[in-house]
Design a protein around this motif. Sequence first.
Motif, PDB file in Angstrom:
ATOM      1  N   LEU A 142      -8.991  -1.227   3.470  1.00  0.00           N
ATOM      2  CA  LEU A 142      -8.434  -2.580   3.469  1.00  0.00           C
ATOM      3  C   LEU A 142      -9.148  -3.496   4.452  1.00  0.00           C
ATOM      4  O   LEU A 142      -9.357  -4.670   4.196  1.00  0.00           O
ATOM      5  N   ILE A 176       1.550  -5.033   2.678  1.00  0.00           N
ATOM      6  CA  ILE A 176       0.266  -5.628   3.064  1.00  0.00           C
ATOM      7  C   ILE A 176       0.409  -7.134   3.273  1.00  0.00           C
ATOM      8  O   ILE A 176       0.057  -7.676   4.310  1.00  0.00           O
ATOM      9  N   GLN A 177       0.936  -7.818   2.243  1.00  0.00           N
ATOM     10  CA  GLN A 177       0.991  -9.263   2.294  1.00  0.00           C
ATOM     11  C   GLN A 177       1.943  -9.778   1.215  1.00  0.00           C
ATOM     12  O   GLN A 177       2.174  -9.110   0.207  1.00  0.00           O
ATOM     13  N   LEU A 186     -10.647  -7.077   3.039  1.00  0.00           N
ATOM     14  CA  LEU A 186     -10.024  -8.328   3.463  1.00  0.00           C
ATOM     15  C   LEU A 186     -11.043  -9.416   3.770  1.00  0.00           C
ATOM     16  O   LEU A 186     -10.699 -10.580   3.915  1.00  0.00           O
ATOM     17  N   THR A 188      -5.039  -6.917  -1.988  1.00  0.00           N
ATOM     18  CA  THR A 188      -4.278  -7.165  -0.767  1.00  0.00           C
ATOM     19  C   THR A 188      -3.383  -8.399  -0.887  1.00  0.00           C
ATOM     20  O   THR A 188      -2.683  -8.741   0.063  1.00  0.00           O
ATOM     21  N   ASP A 221       0.877  -1.167   0.000  1.00  0.00           N
ATOM     22  CA  ASP A 221       0.000   0.000   0.000  1.00  0.00           C
ATOM     23  C   ASP A 221       0.917   1.220   0.000  1.00  0.00           C
ATOM     24  O   ASP A 221       1.482   1.584   1.028  1.00  0.00           O
TER      25      ASP A 221
END
Length: 521
Positions: free
Chosen positions: A425, A353-354, A429, A394, A346
Motif C-alpha cells: 500500500l 484504509i480510506q 499510494l 486504496t 484491507d
Amino acid sequence: MASQQPSLAILVRAPDGFTVWPGPPYPPGSSPPQRLPKTACSATSFSSDGSRLLATVASASATVYDCSSLSVIRSFDLPGLTAAALSPTGSYLQTFQKSSSPQVKNVTVWHVDTATALYQHYQKNLSKANWPMVQFSADESVACRMATNEMQFFDTNDFTKGIVYKVRLPGIAALQLASAPGSHVAGFVPEAKGVPASVQIFSCDKDAQNQVVARRSFFRCSTVQFHWNKGSTGLLIVSQADVDKTNQSYYGETKLHYLTTDRAFEGIVPLKKEGPVHDVQWSSSGSEFAVVYGYMPAKATIFNKKCNPLHELGEGPYNTIRWNPKGRFIVIAGFGNLPGDMAFWDYSEKKLIQKAKAEWSVISEWSPDGRHFMTATTAPRLQIDNRIKIFDHTGSLQFIKEFEKLYQVDWKPESPERFGDIAELTISLNGIKIEETKKQGSRQGSKSAQTSSKAPVNVAAKPAGAYRPPQSKHTAALQDKLFGGLAPTGGEMSKTALRNKKRREKQKEKKAGEGSSADDS
C-alpha cells in the motif's frame, strides 16, 4: 511476468452505440482511446470468461465479437429478437424471439462458430427468473433448464439429443446451477396452501439425480436469490417476502439462509441486527462470505463457511459490498437512494484504509486484477449527472468522465489468477489522485473528461467535517453512524460541549459531597 498479464478493457455503451476502452491508468486530462469504433446496438454483454462479446439490436440481430481482436465472429439475423445471452466460454448463443403461437419454437440454442441451431423449444413468457432459459456451468460441461415441475438436463456434447435426463420437483419456480464446478443444482418451490416454501439441492450426477442433497423450508417467502460459492459446496439464499408482518419495512421482509452440500449447516445465518439483508457476496476463495444487513445504519460482517462471524466492518449508510477478485480488499458502500459513502478495507490486515464518495452510483465493480474500483451513474435509473469514476484499491480517485447519457459500463472479465499480487500500500499510494470540482451555476450542455493536473498526492487530505449545530448535544455521534463519518477520536471539543462536560462534572461532585454529608450525620 508483468508482460504476460492480460490487459484490462472496459465496455462503454451510450445512445450512439458501444465501444471498448483499454483499461486504466489514463494520462491526466485525456479521454481513453477507443479500441472499437462506436457501433449501434440496444444491448451488450461479455461471456463470463471475457473471450467473446455479444451486441444485439432489438427485433433484428445479434453479433458475436472476438475480444482479443474485436473482429466479428458471427452475425445472426433474428426478426423479433427480445433477449440473447452467451454461454460462459462463448461457445453457445441462446436467443428469445417473439412468437405468435406455441407451434413456433422461439427459444434457440445456437453454436456460435457454425451458426447452427442445436436446440429449440417454445416459451410463452420471458422474465428475470427464467432467463437465460438454459444455464451452463463455467466449463460448459453441464447445462440444464427449468420446466413445469421439473429440471431438465442436456448433453453439452450433443444438444441435438434434447433432454437426456430430468429431476422431478413439483411447483418449481426458480433454478440455479452451481457454476464452478457444475456439480449441484438448487431449486425453489414457493409457499402454497399452507405448505412452507423450500429450497432443495440436487446432485447433477445422472446416477444420483433424484436424491436431495440438502433442503431448507421456510414460511413468508415469495422469491429467492441464490449465491453459490466457488467450489459449489455452499449456497446462500436470500428469501424475500412481499409483506413485512412487523410493519417495520415498506419493502417486505428478507432473511439469509445457508445450506452446505455436505449437510454440515442447514439454517439461518445468525445476523446480529434486525432488518433487511441488503447485499451478500462470497470471497474469491469460496471460504468466506460478507453480508450487509439491518436497519440504517446498516452493519457489515464477514463469516466463514461454517457460518461463524470472523470480522466486523462497522456500521454506516451501506447497502452494497464488493470483495475484490484477489480476496484482499473490500468496499462497503451506500448506493441508490443512499448518499454514496464508500469504505475501503484491507481485509488481510483487518483495517480501514480510506473513505470516499460516489454519489448517485448505479453500477459498481472491481477490475479483474483487483487494483481498480469503478462506479457509474447510468440511465435510465438517472437521466442526469451520468458519469464514470475509477478509484484505486486504496480509495483514491483516479479518473472521472462525464456523459450526457450513459447506459452501461462493464469490465471485460478475466481470470484473477492471471494477474500478479498488488504491491504494498505504501508504494501504490503514490499514484495520481484526482480531485473533483463542484459544479457552479447552470448545468453545461456538453461534458468531457474531468481530471486534475495537480502534482501526485501521497496521502489524501482529511475531509472537512459536517457543520453540527451547538444546540444538538448528541448530533456528532449520530451523524457519524448514519452518514459514514469516522467515530469521535477524542479530539478538540466545541465550546458548548466543553461547558456541558464541566457542568456534568460539577453536578457529580455536588452529589458526591451530599452523599458523604449524609453518611457523616
